[in-house]
Design an enzyme around this catalytic site. Structure first.
Site, short mmCIF file in Angstrom:
data_model
loop_
_atom_site.label_atom_id
_atom_site.label_comp_id
_atom_site.label_asym_id
_atom_site.label_seq_id
_atom_site.Cartn_x
_atom_site.Cartn_y
_atom_site.Cartn_z
N SER A 174 41.12 34.89 -57.52
CA SER A 174 41.29 36.05 -58.37
C SER A 174 41.77 37.21 -57.50
O SER A 174 42.69 37.05 -56.69
CB SER A 174 39.99 36.39 -59.11
OG SER A 174 40.17 37.48 -59.98
N TYR A 188 48.31 42.91 -64.63
CA TYR A 188 47.78 42.07 -63.56
C TYR A 188 46.26 41.92 -63.68
O TYR A 188 45.72 40.81 -63.60
CB TYR A 188 48.15 42.66 -62.20
CG TYR A 188 47.68 41.86 -61.01
CD1 TYR A 188 48.23 40.62 -60.73
CD2 TYR A 188 46.69 42.35 -60.17
CE1 TYR A 188 47.81 39.88 -59.63
CE2 TYR A 188 46.26 41.63 -59.06
CZ TYR A 188 46.82 40.40 -58.81
OH TYR A 188 46.40 39.66 -57.72
N LYS A 192 43.85 38.57 -64.25
CA LYS A 192 42.83 38.20 -63.29
C LYS A 192 41.41 38.30 -63.85
O LYS A 192 40.54 37.51 -63.50
CB LYS A 192 42.96 39.07 -62.02
CG LYS A 192 44.22 38.78 -61.21
CD LYS A 192 44.21 37.38 -60.63
CE LYS A 192 45.35 37.12 -59.68
NZ LYS A 192 45.29 35.79 -59.02
#
Length: 327
Positions: A174, A188, A192
């Site tokens: 991650s 993003y 994640k």
């Protein structure tokens, strides 16, 4: 008064010890060790950066290593660098993690996997209002869906004969941006953050198969990808993220492998990451009763620290906006 004092002093000792004893019995899953020697380790994003560093470490420990990435030329370079450094041959597979059929073919050709490291990822920082929808979809497809593709393809082989072969592992790379949202990281961070939900639910589904999930949270890492990322970072992102320094890929790889071998669910890579892991533990599984003790006893303090961070970040945003609006 002396009796009261003694009782209070005893209480100070008894309460922590009682909490430790309780945590010893209730933390789940129980501790596990995942061996690397003589195991098949399959690493995505393995042609450079953290993935390549992990491949070197695993090869040195006597693992059979397979690498998957998109660029066939870079994969061949990685293969030769590992051969030169360790004397070990590795298998390489060129595929795009967004293509489930291609991933499945590569996994089947590689053979049953003991340790799967989902290390692939892409990052294009920008404010959501300015970012093209195709870039957003690209990050979600690679970072989140690509991880689903790898795990889905690998699980049937990983589950076979685990009782005889010993513990297996699925490690998911991650980011600290998967623990806390940062300006300019909207798409993003979403991709994640999704990995945490995947990992928590998956661990419950495969714990009976003796497969252990590790969720790794590296900070900015000194890789070719970071160089390209910083070219596009919004100025505010750089201001807010200035306190977090970059780590070397080799350092992150060592932390990651230690976490995988110990079956640790949440794997931070530096002190800031450790604090974030405590602050964001939530309902994540915890194997260490000592770490659980730290989480339980410092949760309120970590929340206070988090509020101070938010105060600082929003102050920076207000200051930057007011300055740039006037100019």
């Amino acid at each position: 008064m002396a009796g009261v004092y003694i009782s209070f002093s005893s209480l100070i000792l008894i309460v922590p010890l009682a909490l430790l004893l309780l945590l010893y019995f209730i933390v789940r899953p129980k501790p596990a060790r995942v061996p690397i020697k003589n195991r098949h380790v399959f690493i995505t994003g393995g042609s450079s950066g953290i993935g390549l560093s992990l491949a070197h470490l695993c090869a040195r420990q006597g693992a059979s290593v397979s690498l998957l990435a998109r660029d066939a030329a870079k994969l061949e370079e990685a293969k030769q660098s590992i051969k030169l450094a360790t004397g070990c041959d590795v298998s390489v597979f060129s595929a795009d993690v967004r293509d489930y059929d291609a991933v499945k073919r590569a996994v089947e050709e590689a053979g049953p996997i003991d340790v799967l490291v989902c290390n692939h990822g892409v990052f294009v920082p920008q404010e959501l209002a300015e970012q093209e929808i195709e870039e957003i979809k690209f990050m979600v497809d690679v970072n989140l869906m690509g991880t689903f593709h790898l795990i889905k393809a690998a699980l049937p082989g990983m589950k076979k004969n685990r009782a005889e072969l010993g513990p297996g592992s699925i490690a998911i790379m991650s980011s600290q941006a998967g623990q806390v949202g940062i300006y300019g990281y909207t798409a993003y961070s979403a991709s994640k953050f999704g990995l945490k939900g995947l990992a928590e639910a998956l661990q419950q589904e495969i714990i009976s198969d003796n497969i252990h999930v590790s969720l790794i949270f590296p900070p900015d890492t000194d890789t070719p990808g970071l160089v390209e990322e910083t070219k596009r970072r919004p100025q505010l992102t750089s201001i807010i993220a200035a306190s977090s320094g970059a780590m070397k890929a080799d350092e992150v790889a060592k932390k990651s492998l230690n976490g995988i071998e110990s079956g640790t669910f949440i794997v931070p890579c530096n002190f800031e990451g450790f604090l974030l892991s405590v602050a964001t533990a939530g309902l994540s599984p915890q194997r260490s009763f000592l770490m659980a003790f730290v989480e339980v006893t410092t949760a309120g303090l970590m929340r206070l620290a988090g509020l101070f961070f938010q105060w600082n970040w929003y102050g920076a945003i207000d200051k930057w906006r007011s300055t740039n609006t006037r100019t």
